[in-house]
Design a protein around this motif. Sequence first.
Motif, PDB file in Angstrom:
ATOM      1  N   TYR A  18      20.619  -6.710  48.399  1.00 13.36           N
ATOM      2  CA  TYR A  18      20.611  -7.267  47.155  1.00 13.36           C
ATOM      3  C   TYR A  18      20.383  -8.600  47.292  1.00 13.36           C
ATOM      4  O   TYR A  18      19.826  -9.239  46.512  1.00 13.36           O
ATOM      5  N   ARG A  19      21.526  -9.254  47.867  1.00 18.50           N
ATOM      6  CA  ARG A  19      21.716 -10.460  47.723  1.00 18.50           C
ATOM      7  C   ARG A  19      20.446 -11.125  48.353  1.00 18.50           C
ATOM      8  O   ARG A  19      20.005 -12.279  47.935  1.00 18.50           O
ATOM      9  N   GLN A  20      19.820 -10.721  49.399  1.00 21.58           N
ATOM     10  CA  GLN A  20      18.588 -11.290  49.952  1.00 21.58           C
ATOM     11  C   GLN A  20      17.521 -11.206  49.088  1.00 21.58           C
ATOM     12  O   GLN A  20      16.557 -12.172  48.897  1.00 21.58           O
ATOM     13  N   HIS A  21      17.329 -10.003  48.320  1.00 25.20           N
ATOM     14  CA  HIS A  21      16.335  -9.830  47.155  1.00 25.20           C
ATOM     15  C   HIS A  21      16.472 -10.908  46.181  1.00 25.20           C
ATOM     16  O   HIS A  21      15.648 -11.514  45.536  1.00 25.20           O
ATOM     17  N   VAL A  22      17.863 -11.232  45.535  1.00 31.15           N
ATOM     18  CA  VAL A  22      18.099 -12.091  44.615  1.00 31.15           C
ATOM     19  C   VAL A  22      17.617 -13.247  45.152  1.00 31.15           C
ATOM     20  O   VAL A  22      17.147 -14.384  44.491  1.00 31.15           O
ATOM     21  N   GLU A  23      17.840 -13.679  46.517  1.00 36.37           N
ATOM     22  CA  GLU A  23      17.575 -15.134  46.918  1.00 36.37           C
ATOM     23  C   GLU A  23      16.328 -15.459  46.850  1.00 36.37           C
ATOM     24  O   GLU A  23      15.778 -16.286  46.546  1.00 36.37           O
TER      25      GLU A  23
ATOM     26  N   GLN B 162      14.015 -13.795  44.770  1.00 41.58           N
ATOM     27  CA  GLN B 162      13.892 -14.178  43.529  1.00 41.58           C
ATOM     28  C   GLN B 162      14.209 -15.636  42.976  1.00 41.58           C
ATOM     29  O   GLN B 162      13.467 -16.297  42.163  1.00 41.58           O
ATOM     30  N   ARG B 163      15.220 -16.081  43.356  1.00 42.61           N
ATOM     31  CA  ARG B 163      15.555 -17.594  42.959  1.00 42.61           C
ATOM     32  C   ARG B 163      14.536 -18.169  43.591  1.00 42.61           C
ATOM     33  O   ARG B 163      14.273 -19.314  42.852  1.00 42.61           O
ATOM     34  N   ASP B 164      14.116 -18.125  44.921  1.00 38.72           N
ATOM     35  CA  ASP B 164      13.052 -19.022  45.556  1.00 38.72           C
ATOM     36  C   ASP B 164      11.691 -19.057  44.739  1.00 38.72           C
ATOM     37  O   ASP B 164      11.059 -19.901  44.452  1.00 38.72           O
ATOM     38  N   ASP B 165      11.306 -17.813  44.289  1.00 40.15           N
ATOM     39  CA  ASP B 165      10.227 -17.568  43.290  1.00 40.15           C
ATOM     40  C   ASP B 165      10.404 -18.202  42.138  1.00 40.15           C
ATOM     41  O   ASP B 165       9.362 -18.783  41.544  1.00 40.15           O
ATOM     42  N   LEU B 166      11.383 -18.178  41.576  1.00 41.59           N
ATOM     43  CA  LEU B 166      11.769 -18.621  39.995  1.00 41.59           C
ATOM     44  C   LEU B 166      11.866 -20.387  40.467  1.00 41.59           C
ATOM     45  O   LEU B 166      11.340 -21.040  39.578  1.00 41.59           O
ATOM     46  N   GLU B 167      12.394 -20.824  41.391  1.00 47.03           N
ATOM     47  CA  GLU B 167      12.429 -22.260  41.550  1.00 47.03           C
ATOM     48  C   GLU B 167      10.818 -22.743  41.831  1.00 47.03           C
ATOM     49  O   GLU B 167      10.299 -23.858  41.284  1.00 47.03           O
ATOM     50  N   THR B 168      10.047 -21.870  42.654  1.00 51.31           N
ATOM     51  CA  THR B 168       8.707 -22.298  42.745  1.00 51.31           C
ATOM     52  C   THR B 168       7.903 -22.313  41.338  1.00 51.31           C
ATOM     53  O   THR B 168       7.019 -23.169  41.205  1.00 51.31           O
TER      54      THR B 168
END
Length: 565
Positions: free
Chosen positions: A341-346, A348-354
């Motif tokens: 889940y943490r990897q999934h959230v990370e 998502q964070r990368d996608d959000l940052e992009t």
Amino acid sequence: MSVTQFNPVLFYFPAIISVGVALFAWQYRSNPGGKPLIVHGFGSAVWILSYGAGTRLDSQLVAPSLLGVSWLAAVVVAISGMYVAVEYTERTWFKRPLVLGSVGGYLCLEALMIGLNPGNLFYTRTPTVVQNGTPVYEFGVWWAVHLLVVFVAATAMLAMFLEAYVYESGTYRKQTRTILGGIAVIYIAAIVEVAGLEPYPDMLYNATMAGSTVLSVTFLWALFYADFLDLTPVARRTLLDEVEDATFVLDDQDRLVYANQVAQDLFNTGTEYVGMPTDAFFHSDESETPDQFMKKANGGTEIVTSPDSEKRYFSVSESAVGAGGRNHTFILHEITAERKYRQHVEKQRDDLETLSQVLRHDIRNDLQLITAYAELLDDECETEGKQQYIDTINESADHAIELTQTAWDLSEVMLSDDVEKERVDLQTILEGEVTEVKASYPGATLEFGTPVPSVTLATNETVSSVFRNLLKNAIQHNDEEVAEVIISAVEHEETVTVHIADNGPGVPDGRKEAVFGKGEQGLDSSGTGIGLHLVERIVGTHDGQVWIEDNDPEGAIFNVELPTV
């Protein structure tokens, strides 16, 4: 006074073995069962020697005293043997003050009964049989109590080791099997003696002496060859088998002391590995070693193991257990799902940052280009109808630019794990934001009601968006012909409160908290709907507060309290 038939084989040799048990157990005195076994060994030697001397001395004065010592020692031996089993099987309630006090009290009472013999309760001094000049007593009522206590203690010892044999395995079963043999021998010997079934009645207590010798030999065997006391079950299955996490215990030599069923399933092992070096237990090439477990536990990091060719992740905690903290318990809590889940959230964070970068740079640049060309067209436009189209383009582009700015600010808050606090000047931030908003809304009136105190905030530059959004909100939600906004600030001991008051319609009491929710905006508002939500998020991350009050005579006051340094 003379010594008759004092046979060294029957008394000296058993006593030496008993002392040997006590001396060898001394090095394990801090381990469970160590101290009681020391008492048991020395007590057995005293019991054997005093009874041997008491039954072989031609002295009506000395012999009874020695026999009294032997009777008391017999009780001590029985009770100390029971407490060896108590500590080995970890029945801690036997060691409560009330129980220990009762045992001590009985021993004192027994000593008084033997020494004083009130009302001939323990024995009758007039012998019925004279054997080699030594009195053989007729025993009274207390003798029955004496025998009952001895047999109860011996039975308890037998039952506890028998239970351990049934439920334990590996090295523990080897230990208990050895000791059970010695207990059974002395138990049967005592019954034979008390029942008067000895084949040689002139050798009083010789059957029990022989049984005690056998028990001492089995204790020595268990100490030398079965790691008795050195490897003890410091973790009980009744507790740890119910734990959902993999749990195992290692001794100070990295030998497996205990592994619950979850740990056995995880490492594809069984109870036969108890007592073995952990290299055998952790036989998987993908698994961690005990040294790695210790390092990871102390560092608070995670471990990975692949028992079924599928990587599983665990957080590991370690604690010292047992006497002297010589053993170590490891608890492995599986975090495979949490890690995924943490990897999934990370991700998502990368996608959000992009996405945030696209909003901030690409889309914002395109919108600014649209605004620039619209202004060029505005200069060349000659008809009123086309002018309205150009004005709409400008308003929509400005609104979209504002939206990208707010989305950027919100993503900065969402992407930050922790706020990196800096030192920013309140006066500089407020004056800069007021100047910028004035340029965007030339028809509005923005004024400072009081001088802004020269204070430093314990925040960072993201707090600028708080005041920018509140100033724009005061104008965008204003239904007056001229929106008036008054900014003031009050310094406190460790905080400063900024008040932004407007002359708009105000905020009803039922919505003073709801307006900070995501997507809240008025029906006719040109706002983004996330500005106030962003305000609350940023203020909260900086340990501040934001709230709304009614303005007098009309309008609302937005209050922002932030810490200062």
